[in-house]
Scaffold this motif. Structure first.
Motif, mmCIF file in Angstrom:
data_model
loop_
_atom_site.group_PDB
_atom_site.id
_atom_site.type_symbol
_atom_site.label_atom_id
_atom_site.label_comp_id
_atom_site.label_asym_id
_atom_site.label_seq_id
_atom_site.Cartn_x
_atom_site.Cartn_y
_atom_site.Cartn_z
ATOM 1 N N ALA A 71 10.374 8.194 30.348
ATOM 2 C CA ALA A 71 10.342 7.987 28.895
ATOM 3 C C ALA A 71 10.110 9.306 28.165
ATOM 4 C CB ALA A 71 9.250 6.984 28.537
ATOM 5 N N ILE A 72 9.185 10.136 28.671
ATOM 6 C CA ILE A 72 8.912 11.428 28.032
ATOM 7 C C ILE A 72 10.125 12.342 28.119
ATOM 8 C CG2 ILE A 72 7.536 13.541 28.212
ATOM 9 C CD1 ILE A 72 5.194 11.813 29.134
ATOM 10 N N ALA A 73 10.732 12.416 29.304
ATOM 11 C CA ALA A 73 11.898 13.284 29.485
ATOM 12 C C ALA A 73 13.061 12.841 28.612
ATOM 13 C CB ALA A 73 12.302 13.302 30.957
ATOM 14 N N ALA A 74 13.274 11.529 28.515
ATOM 15 C CA ALA A 74 14.364 11.010 27.674
ATOM 16 C C ALA A 74 14.104 11.332 26.207
ATOM 17 C CB ALA A 74 14.509 9.510 27.883
ATOM 18 N N TYR A 75 12.852 11.203 25.779
ATOM 19 C CA TYR A 75 12.496 11.527 24.395
ATOM 20 C C TYR A 75 12.749 13.003 24.093
ATOM 21 C CZ TYR A 75 9.440 13.098 20.641
ATOM 22 O OH TYR A 75 8.955 13.719 19.518
ATOM 23 N N LEU A 76 12.305 13.889 24.985
ATOM 24 C CA LEU A 76 12.490 15.327 24.774
ATOM 25 C C LEU A 76 13.961 15.705 24.778
ATOM 26 C CD1 LEU A 76 9.602 16.697 27.020
ATOM 27 C CD2 LEU A 76 9.770 16.887 24.533
ATOM 28 N N ARG A 77 14.708 15.110 25.676
ATOM 29 C CA ARG A 77 16.142 15.397 25.772
ATOM 30 C C ARG A 77 16.847 14.976 24.474
ATOM 31 N NH1 ARG A 77 19.866 18.437 28.813
ATOM 32 N NH2 ARG A 77 21.735 17.200 29.220
ATOM 33 N N GLN A 78 16.492 13.828 23.958
ATOM 34 C CA GLN A 78 17.093 13.348 22.716
ATOM 35 C C GLN A 78 16.667 14.231 21.540
ATOM 36 O OE1 GLN A 78 15.745 9.508 21.317
ATOM 37 N NE2 GLN A 78 17.756 9.044 20.416
ATOM 38 N N ALA A 79 15.367 14.594 21.510
ATOM 39 C CA ALA A 79 14.867 15.451 20.435
ATOM 40 C C ALA A 79 15.514 16.828 20.468
ATOM 41 C CB ALA A 79 13.345 15.578 20.540
ATOM 42 N N ALA A 80 15.970 17.247 21.649
ATOM 43 C CA ALA A 80 16.633 18.541 21.796
ATOM 44 C C ALA A 80 18.108 18.478 21.430
ATOM 45 C CB ALA A 80 16.484 19.038 23.235
ATOM 46 N N GLY A 81 18.582 17.303 21.062
ATOM 47 C CA GLY A 81 19.980 17.159 20.664
ATOM 48 C C GLY A 81 20.934 17.014 21.827
ATOM 49 N N GLU A 82 20.425 16.639 22.991
ATOM 50 C CA GLU A 82 21.250 16.489 24.185
ATOM 51 C C GLU A 82 21.352 15.013 24.569
ATOM 52 O OE1 GLU A 82 22.841 18.878 25.585
ATOM 53 O OE2 GLU A 82 21.755 20.771 25.311
ATOM 54 N N ASN A 83 22.397 14.670 25.309
ATOM 55 C CA ASN A 83 22.526 13.317 25.837
ATOM 56 C C ASN A 83 21.519 13.108 26.962
ATOM 57 O OD1 ASN A 83 24.729 12.674 24.138
ATOM 58 N ND2 ASN A 83 26.164 13.640 25.571
ATOM 59 N N THR A 84 21.021 11.897 27.102
ATOM 60 C CA THR A 84 20.053 11.592 28.151
ATOM 61 C C THR A 84 20.672 11.815 29.528
ATOM 62 O OG1 THR A 84 18.992 9.927 26.753
ATOM 63 C CG2 THR A 84 18.550 9.810 29.119
ATOM 64 N N TRP A 85 19.884 12.385 30.420
ATOM 65 C CA TRP A 85 20.363 12.600 31.792
ATOM 66 C C TRP A 85 20.690 11.254 32.442
ATOM 67 C CZ3 TRP A 85 15.769 15.807 30.870
ATOM 68 C CH2 TRP A 85 16.069 17.175 30.780
ATOM 69 N N PRO A 86 21.797 11.138 33.155
ATOM 70 C CA PRO A 86 22.167 9.859 33.789
ATOM 71 C C PRO A 86 21.205 9.503 34.918
ATOM 72 C CG PRO A 86 23.654 11.609 34.483
ATOM 73 C CD PRO A 86 22.814 12.179 33.378
ATOM 74 N N LYS A 87 20.988 8.199 35.094
ATOM 75 C CA LYS A 87 20.117 7.695 36.159
ATOM 76 C C LYS A 87 18.801 8.473 36.203
ATOM 77 C CE LYS A 87 24.031 6.220 39.038
ATOM 78 N NZ LYS A 87 24.697 6.331 40.365
#
Length: 432
Positions: free
Chosen positions: A400-416
């Motif tokens: 959840a934290i990694a997905a939030y940071l990735r989205q906040a960074a303007g990137e697509n969520t890492w798959p799986k």
């Protein structure tokens, strides 16, 4: 007719095998009686600096073991390899190696007794070095490293890959055995940086992707690769970092273990910086930094503090999402944000993760590793630590934290992503 074809093919195979045997065979070099050779203090000190810059102790010393005595465990796609004992011990080390035997190993990856060394030893990089530099390392080891009697463990390389004779074929196909060449179109400082990076520092051994048989893809030199459970990111213009690496950024990273715009030295890079390259004189670190900045094609006059990318990231950290709806945002605010927060400008030691290199890589490996195990006092900025959350956060929490940071960074969520978090949590730990 068929017989002639068969005989011709067999004959050609026999001749080819004979020619390859001549290429693969190397004679043993006679052992020498250890003597206290009269090396000057300057040569020994120069060798000490180069041995540090080449991470010799790092790769030849297991955790808690004797320096240079070998048996550091390396996990590869082809099995486990244990480094050799390179102390001056006569029985189990290189105490009876002549200077010529040492130089041959450094340049061609062939041991004193004539057997081929596995390519985990980066001889194709050390071959770029001058004779004087190689001899200086030999002088330092033979005069200043304590002899340790320790037998090397057997490698876990399966048959037939463990046949040393086959390594000659690998070298023929994949090893760059050319000496270092001066680029007359570049400055003396640039060439010095290139010489150090391509040679003793062997940066490409980690930062250059490899083919299925472990050979470096020289056409993609320094464009990033997986190593020891981490990602060594691209050092070229192919870098995914949202803020380009300038010469001063490389220099700050190499001298302090941190670049505020990119991240901290952790994992396998931490000893490279703190116990390796830091031994080099400042002029050499400047040269290496300038060399990589040229590969990254950055302009040293650019000012990151005024970049729209950075200002947007700083502004975004003040815009808190609804933590009742976003579990990742809630967990980040609870566990991370107290430290990872800057006001109008970045504060060294308080990295803004959304602009960090790890958040923008194609895989979450580095970010997850740091969340799991933190940053110790001997990593990153000396004395500045980050706690690990391996035992405090579940795979779901970290996802959840990694997905939030990735989205906040303007990137697509890492798959799986959750699957990758679990795999990274359970991978072997690589400690120097």
């Amino acid at each position: 007719m068929l017989k002639r074809i068969v005989y011709g093919v067999c004959g050609a195979a026999i001749v080819g095998l004979g020619v390859f045997s001549l290429y693969a065979w190397h004679p043993a070099i006679d052992p020498v009686v250890p003597t206290q050779t009269d090396y000057s203090p300057q040569v020994i000190e120069h060798g000490k600096i180069l041995a540090a810059a080449g991470y010799c102790s790092t790769c030849h010393t297991p955790p808690g073991g004797s320096a240079y005595a070998g048996n550091y465990e390396m996990h590869t796609d082809f099995g486990t390899i244990y480094s050799s004992n390179i102390t001056p011990d006569v029985e189990t080390g290189i105490g009876n190696w002549s200077q010529a035997a040492f130089a041959r190993a450094m340049r061609t990856g062939v041991s004193r007794d004539g057997h081929h060394l596995l390519p985990a030893f980066p001889f194709e990089h050390f071959n770029k070095m001058t004779d004087d530099d190689i001899n200086a390392i030999y002088a330092y080891i033979m005069t200043s490293v304590p002899a340790v009697n320790q037998v090397k463990k057997e490698n876990g390389i399966p048959f037939p890959l463990n046949i040393r004779w086959f390594q000659a074929g690998w070298k023929l196909l994949f090893a760059d055995t050319l000496p270092f060449e001066i680029n007359n179109k570049q400055s003396a400082e640039w060439n010095r940086g290139a010489y150090l990076a391509e040679g003793i520092a062997h940066c490409g051994a980690c930062h250059t992707p490899r083919n299925a048989l472990g050979g470096e893809k020289y056409a993609q030199m320094y464009q990033g690769a997986a190593i020891d459970g981490w990602i060594a990111p691209s050092l070229t213009s192919t870098s995914t970092s949202p803020i380009p690496w300038r010469s001063q950024d490389f220099y700050e990273y190499l001298t302090t273990g941190n670049s505020p715009y990119h991240g901290s030295a952790a994992g396998p890079m931490a000893p490279v910086m703190h116990k390796g390259l830091s031994a080099l004189p400042d002029s050499d670190l400047q040269a290496i930094s300038g060399y990589f900045a040229s590969l990254a094609r950055t302009n040293n006059t650019d000012e990151p503090d005024s970049s729209s990318t950075l200002q947007a990231a700083i502004t975004a950290q003040h815009q808190q999402p609804d933590q009742r709806l976003d579990e990742g945002a809630r967990l980040y605010a609870t566990a991370c944000q107290a430290c990872h927060y800057s006001s109008d400008k970045l504060v060294k030691g308080r990295p803004l993760i959304t602009i960090g290199s790890a958040t923008h890589l194609d895989k979450p490996t580095n970010l997850i590793n740091v969340i799991l195990d933190g940053v110790r006092s001997d990593q990153g900025i000396s004395g500045v630590v980050m706690p690990g959350f391996r035992d405090a956060l579940s795979d779901e929490d970290i996802t959840a934290i990694a997905a939030y940071l990735r989205q906040a960074a303007g990137e697509n969520t890492w798959p799986k992503l959750q699957q990758q978090v679990g795999e990274i949590r359970n991978q072997p730990r690589f400690e120097h």
